[in-house]
Design a protein around this motif. Sequence first.
Motif: not given
Length: 386
Positions: A23-24, A127-131, A29-34, A51-56
Amino acid sequence: MKSDPVISSDASRAAEALAALLRVAVDASPVCITISDLRRDDAPLIFVNDQFCRTTGHTREQVIGRNCRFLQGEGTDRSVVARMREAIARREPVSIELISYKRTGEPFLNRLDLAPVRDSRLEIDAYVGVQRDITAFRAAEATRREREKMEALGRLASGFSHELNNLLQPIITYSGMLAARPEMAEAEYAEQINAIVDCASAARDITAQVLHFARSGVALSEAEPLSRRPGEAIRMASRLLPPGVSLSIEGVEDLSAACAIDTAELLQVLGNVFRNAADAMDGKGSVRLAAVMEDTTLVLSVSDTGPGVPPELWSRIFEPFFSTKPPGQGTGLGLATAWGIVRGWGGTLTVRNREGGGAEFIIHIPLDRRSTDWGTNNNGAHSSDR
């Protein structure tokens, strides 16, 4: 056989520690994960990392339970979205690039990798997404490509100038000798010989300008009354138009301002724009050159009666080496060179489609400039205002 409670307890603690570490790690991670849950209607998000929250710009509370289409907008390519949905329907992995939008409305280029996660025993269908926001990466890549193009142009221009000047020198010398003979003043073809002298001399000057542009040096021009310049440049540029194209001129004779450009540069800009217009009209139609003063800026516009420029070419029309002509029929350097010269004047060259049809190239030239920096097109570019 009974399991050892001590071993069981140790294994349980190790599993919990590993889960906490994961979890940590995911949040670090420097990439967005959903993660999207495909068992529920509309496949809502059930997890996003930091990172998803920071990016979007979205918080977890704002996105959990929603389908991730909230990232899409008017610039998102629907065909790419359709390809993604087809892959998800088949439970296949997919990698795409598309325009996504932050909470503020700012667009970014999103590299999205999706992979299915299925486990019937645990009843998982997700589905796991890496953005990744690759906007800056693509911009740097475009800048690198542009630099490589300009380096190649510099090498080409150097060899081109040397070889062409070798051919132009006897043309200029011998035609000048013919034009200087007394009997030629009254000859019926005297005007044609003078045209050869003028055009060959202009070609020699232009080769020097192309080489200078390609090497990205500093252009220094001595300001003179602009009214002394356009007539000669327009006269020579008009000779580049085929017989089936007529030229009308408005407002040029009224100019009296000073501007740091010379005849060879103006000829090169107008000549390239004229040729582009003639090619667009297949050698038949009309071209209009108009000049107006707007405060401290001279505005030249060249419009034609052709089909206009397709929208998909708006962002590329001034790129070096870009051409829509068949191989062998165009170098892709004409408009790029014109764009670079105008930028060297401290001005702008843009293009738009006219309401009645045809394209219009608009040149803004600031007045009273004594020196300007030559530069290369770093995209966004050359820019089109259409």
